[in-house]
Design a protein around this motif. Structure first.
Motif, PDB file in Angstrom:
ATOM      1  N   VAL A 193       1.726 -11.931   3.811  1.00  0.00           N
ATOM      2  CA  VAL A 193       1.615 -10.895   4.825  1.00  0.00           C
ATOM      3  C   VAL A 193       2.625  -9.780   4.581  1.00  0.00           C
ATOM      4  O   VAL A 193       3.802 -10.043   4.369  1.00  0.00           O
ATOM      5  N   ASP A 194       2.162  -8.544   4.601  1.00  0.00           N
ATOM      6  CA  ASP A 194       3.062  -7.392   4.468  1.00  0.00           C
ATOM      7  C   ASP A 194       3.496  -6.879   5.834  1.00  0.00           C
ATOM      8  O   ASP A 194       4.414  -6.083   5.939  1.00  0.00           O
ATOM      9  N   HIS A 195       2.775  -7.293   6.882  1.00  0.00           N
ATOM     10  CA  HIS A 195       2.994  -6.710   8.204  1.00  0.00           C
ATOM     11  C   HIS A 195       3.669  -7.715   9.120  1.00  0.00           C
ATOM     12  O   HIS A 195       3.012  -8.392   9.887  1.00  0.00           O
ATOM     13  N   GLY A 196       4.987  -7.858   8.994  1.00  0.00           N
ATOM     14  CA  GLY A 196       5.693  -8.736   9.900  1.00  0.00           C
ATOM     15  C   GLY A 196       5.742 -10.168   9.385  1.00  0.00           C
ATOM     16  O   GLY A 196       5.181 -10.489   8.339  1.00  0.00           O
ATOM     17  N   PRO A 197       6.443 -11.023  10.128  1.00  0.00           N
ATOM     18  CA  PRO A 197       6.797 -12.346   9.630  1.00  0.00           C
ATOM     19  C   PRO A 197       5.770 -13.458   9.911  1.00  0.00           C
ATOM     20  O   PRO A 197       5.976 -14.569   9.467  1.00  0.00           O
ATOM     21  N   HIS A 198       4.691 -13.154  10.628  1.00  0.00           N
ATOM     22  CA  HIS A 198       3.868 -14.258  11.111  1.00  0.00           C
ATOM     23  C   HIS A 198       2.608 -14.465  10.284  1.00  0.00           C
ATOM     24  O   HIS A 198       1.784 -13.570  10.149  1.00  0.00           O
ATOM     25  N   THR A 199       2.478 -15.681   9.747  1.00  0.00           N
ATOM     26  CA  THR A 199       1.256 -16.031   9.033  1.00  0.00           C
ATOM     27  C   THR A 199       0.875 -17.468   9.373  1.00  0.00           C
ATOM     28  O   THR A 199       1.751 -18.316   9.577  1.00  0.00           O
ATOM     29  N   LEU A 200      -0.416 -17.712   9.466  1.00  0.00           N
ATOM     30  CA  LEU A 200      -0.864 -19.081   9.735  1.00  0.00           C
ATOM     31  C   LEU A 200      -0.605 -19.968   8.526  1.00  0.00           C
ATOM     32  O   LEU A 200      -0.375 -21.171   8.660  1.00  0.00           O
ATOM     33  N   SER A 201      -0.668 -19.390   7.342  1.00  0.00           N
ATOM     34  CA  SER A 201      -0.327 -20.129   6.130  1.00  0.00           C
ATOM     35  C   SER A 201      -0.034 -19.134   5.024  1.00  0.00           C
ATOM     36  O   SER A 201      -0.914 -18.372   4.623  1.00  0.00           O
ATOM     37  N   GLY A 202       1.209 -19.147   4.534  1.00  0.00           N
ATOM     38  CA  GLY A 202       1.608 -18.215   3.485  1.00  0.00           C
ATOM     39  C   GLY A 202       0.791 -18.397   2.216  1.00  0.00           C
ATOM     40  O   GLY A 202       0.538 -17.447   1.483  1.00  0.00           O
ATOM     41  N   SER A 203       0.357 -19.623   1.967  1.00  0.00           N
ATOM     42  CA  SER A 203      -0.398 -19.892   0.739  1.00  0.00           C
ATOM     43  C   SER A 203      -1.905 -19.830   0.972  1.00  0.00           C
ATOM     44  O   SER A 203      -2.683 -20.152   0.075  1.00  0.00           O
ATOM     45  N   GLY A 204      -2.316 -19.445   2.186  1.00  0.00           N
ATOM     46  CA  GLY A 204      -3.749 -19.363   2.456  1.00  0.00           C
ATOM     47  C   GLY A 204      -4.428 -20.725   2.515  1.00  0.00           C
ATOM     48  O   GLY A 204      -5.595 -20.860   2.177  1.00  0.00           O
ATOM     49  N   VAL A 217      -5.196 -10.251  14.616  1.00  0.00           N
ATOM     50  CA  VAL A 217      -5.272 -11.456  13.785  1.00  0.00           C
ATOM     51  C   VAL A 217      -6.079 -11.158  12.523  1.00  0.00           C
ATOM     52  O   VAL A 217      -7.172 -10.586  12.593  1.00  0.00           O
ATOM     53  N   ALA A 218      -5.512 -11.529  11.400  1.00  0.00           N
ATOM     54  CA  ALA A 218      -6.167 -11.288  10.105  1.00  0.00           C
ATOM     55  C   ALA A 218      -7.476 -12.070  10.004  1.00  0.00           C
ATOM     56  O   ALA A 218      -7.654 -13.073  10.697  1.00  0.00           O
ATOM     57  N   PRO A 219      -8.388 -11.655   9.142  1.00  0.00           N
ATOM     58  CA  PRO A 219      -9.609 -12.427   8.931  1.00  0.00           C
ATOM     59  C   PRO A 219      -9.279 -13.802   8.362  1.00  0.00           C
ATOM     60  O   PRO A 219      -8.401 -13.926   7.513  1.00  0.00           O
ATOM     61  N   ILE A 220      -9.962 -14.818   8.859  1.00  0.00           N
ATOM     62  CA  ILE A 220      -9.792 -16.190   8.358  1.00  0.00           C
ATOM     63  C   ILE A 220     -11.090 -16.557   7.644  1.00  0.00           C
ATOM     64  O   ILE A 220     -12.176 -16.353   8.206  1.00  0.00           O
ATOM     65  N   ASP A 225      -2.216  -2.202  14.334  1.00  0.00           N
ATOM     66  CA  ASP A 225      -1.909  -0.867  14.817  1.00  0.00           C
ATOM     67  C   ASP A 225      -0.446  -0.851  15.265  1.00  0.00           C
ATOM     68  O   ASP A 225       0.200  -1.899  15.324  1.00  0.00           O
ATOM     69  N   GLU A 226       0.037   0.338  15.649  1.00  0.00           N
ATOM     70  CA  GLU A 226       1.463   0.452  16.005  1.00  0.00           C
ATOM     71  C   GLU A 226       1.858  -0.413  17.190  1.00  0.00           C
ATOM     72  O   GLU A 226       2.967  -0.915  17.251  1.00  0.00           O
ATOM     73  N   ASP A 227       0.936  -0.564  18.141  1.00  0.00           N
ATOM     74  CA  ASP A 227       1.272  -1.283  19.376  1.00  0.00           C
ATOM     75  C   ASP A 227       0.807  -2.743  19.331  1.00  0.00           C
ATOM     76  O   ASP A 227       0.534  -3.335  20.360  1.00  0.00           O
ATOM     77  N   GLU A 228       0.727  -3.311  18.143  1.00  0.00           N
ATOM     78  CA  GLU A 228       0.239  -4.689  18.035  1.00  0.00           C
ATOM     79  C   GLU A 228       1.222  -5.577  17.276  1.00  0.00           C
ATOM     80  O   GLU A 228       1.875  -5.140  16.329  1.00  0.00           O
ATOM     81  N   LEU A 229       1.273  -6.858  17.670  1.00  0.00           N
ATOM     82  CA  LEU A 229       1.875  -7.891  16.821  1.00  0.00           C
ATOM     83  C   LEU A 229       0.809  -8.332  15.843  1.00  0.00           C
ATOM     84  O   LEU A 229      -0.385  -8.162  16.089  1.00  0.00           O
ATOM     85  N   PHE A 230       1.227  -8.933  14.724  1.00  0.00           N
ATOM     86  CA  PHE A 230       0.246  -9.315  13.707  1.00  0.00           C
ATOM     87  C   PHE A 230       0.370 -10.789  13.365  1.00  0.00           C
ATOM     88  O   PHE A 230       1.459 -11.305  13.147  1.00  0.00           O
ATOM     89  N   LEU A 231      -0.767 -11.479  13.361  1.00  0.00           N
ATOM     90  CA  LEU A 231      -0.819 -12.863  12.882  1.00  0.00           C
ATOM     91  C   LEU A 231      -1.675 -12.859  11.618  1.00  0.00           C
ATOM     92  O   LEU A 231      -2.876 -12.604  11.665  1.00  0.00           O
ATOM     93  N   GLY A 232      -1.010 -13.124  10.492  1.00  0.00           N
ATOM     94  CA  GLY A 232      -1.696 -13.022   9.202  1.00  0.00           C
ATOM     95  C   GLY A 232      -2.242 -14.344   8.706  1.00  0.00           C
ATOM     96  O   GLY A 232      -2.096 -15.394   9.338  1.00  0.00           O
ATOM     97  N   PHE A 233      -2.870 -14.258   7.560  1.00  0.00           N
ATOM     98  CA  PHE A 233      -3.318 -15.454   6.841  1.00  0.00           C
ATOM     99  C   PHE A 233      -3.092 -15.167   5.363  1.00  0.00           C
ATOM    100  O   PHE A 233      -3.544 -14.148   4.858  1.00  0.00           O
ATOM    101  N   GLY A 234      -2.387 -16.075   4.676  1.00  0.00           N
ATOM    102  CA  GLY A 234      -1.975 -15.787   3.303  1.00  0.00           C
ATOM    103  C   GLY A 234      -0.699 -14.958   3.329  1.00  0.00           C
ATOM    104  O   GLY A 234       0.002 -14.911   4.345  1.00  0.00           O
TER     105      GLY A 234
END
Ligand code: TXA
Ligand code: MG
Length: 315
Positions: free
Chosen positions: A251-262, A292-295, A240-249
């Motif tokens: 990520v289109d929403h900001g720079p943070h991912t637990l693993s770019g390659s999933g 946090v994205a689904p893992i 959402d607008e007021d959230e930071l995002f931690l992705g997996f794989g």
């Protein structure tokens, strides 16, 4: 997996230095060792054991002086260490080293340290010259191994080698002790009898066994879990607008991912660092929540999701 004999310590050390998993004998039980500096290697410990959650691991070093580089010792904790190390005792102390992978401590600011006495363990720790994270070398939920054959039975095909040092002398896991609010507490009863420690200290020790208080219902649970200050929203497809995002794989929403390659092993090795980082960022910027994205819920994803659920639970 390779079975290494006692004259192959330097081969075992080289394998550990390149991030491989090696089971090795201690006087308590066989440990499943990996470099405590190498988050990927530590993540592989969890994958090999099939542990569905990340508990902090005990870090093995050859001497008290090596232990002092990793953790801070009060006078009393140093007295206990001097009396019983090397031996079947682990001490939980404030973390000092910046180099230890945060997966080893499960994000906590304390570290469990142990100086084993078993001669091959001593030889290996001196040769490898890296602190070794090592839980018992068994599949999660099975009996702890006290012979190299037990390790082979349980972990063949899952780890790189076992160093065969014959049967373990003590056969019971180490006693774990910590200092909390000026009291000495026993977090796990084990190979070193409590009364021996009490005799050296001249005071009583409270037994608060964390291994038996791990169910969320039990009171006075002493093994606290790392939780960020910031609220977490799990299984978020996008922030959402007021959230930071931690992705997996990717990520289109900001720079943070637990693993770019999933990759779940990479994701596990980055989990606690990523949470610490985003938590600090949220505090600096006044953002109230981390999405946090689904893992994927298999393999190491089970342990990652377990930790995320605990971290997301309001305290
Ligand atoms: O005898 C042993 O201790 C064996 C041999 C291989 O050294 N190792 C062992 O490790 O039993 P493991 O990972 O199975 O047990 C680690 C225990 C867990 O109960 C964990 O909760 C506790 O140590 N522990 C580790 N770090 C801690 C910390 N920072 N605070 C509280 N408890 C901690
Ligand atoms: Mg164990």
């Amino acid at each position: 997996m390779e079975i290494l004999s006692s004259d192959q310590v330097s081969r075992a050390a080289k394998m550990l230095q390149t991030g491989e998993l090696i089971a090795f004998p201690t006087e308590t039980v066989y440990g499943l060792g990996a470099s405590a500096y190498d988050g990927t290697a530590v993540a592989k410990i969890y994958a090999a054991k099939g542990r569905p959650s990340f508990n902090p691991l005990i870090v093995h070093i050859p001497t008290l002086s090596a232990a002092r580089d990793l953790g801070s010792f009060s006078d009393r904790m140093a007295r206990i260490a001097e009396a019983f190390w090397p031996g079947p005792l682990s001490l939980v102390v404030p973390l000092r080293s910046q180099q230890i992978s945060s997966l080893v401590t499960a994000g906590l600011n304390t570290i469990a340290l142990r100086v084993p006495a078993q001669p091959l363990a001593q030889a290996l720790l001196r040769e490898v010259d890296i602190p070794l994270a090592a839980p018992s070398a068994n599949i999660s939920g099975r009996l702890s191994p006290t012979r190299a054959e037990h390790v082979v039975d349980g972990l063949d095909g899952r780890i790189d080698a076992v160093l065969d040092g014959g049967p373990c002398r003590v056969g019971l896991e180490s006693t774990i002790v910590t200092e909390h609010d000026g009291n000495i507490l026993c977090l796990r009863v084990g190979g070193l009898p409590i009364h021996e420690i009490e005799r050296v200290l001249g005071t009583e020790i409270t037994v608060a066994d964390s291994d038996t208080s791990n169910t969320p219902t039990s009171p006075g649970q002493l093994l606290s879990h790392y939780a960020p200050q910031t609220e977490l929203r799990l299984n978020a497809q996008e922030p959402d607008e007021d959230e930071l995002f931690l992705g997996f794989g990717e990520v289109d929403h900001g720079p943070h991912t637990l693993s770019g390659s999933g990759n779940l092993i990479e994701a596990a090795s980055r989990l606690f660092d990523a949470l610490h980082e985003l938590d600090a960022m949220a505090e600096d910027t006044g953002i109230a929540r981390i999405a946090v994205a689904p893992i994927p819920d298999h393999g190491l994803g089970l342990a990652i999701n377990d930790r995320l659920r605990r971290a997301a639970r309001p305290v």
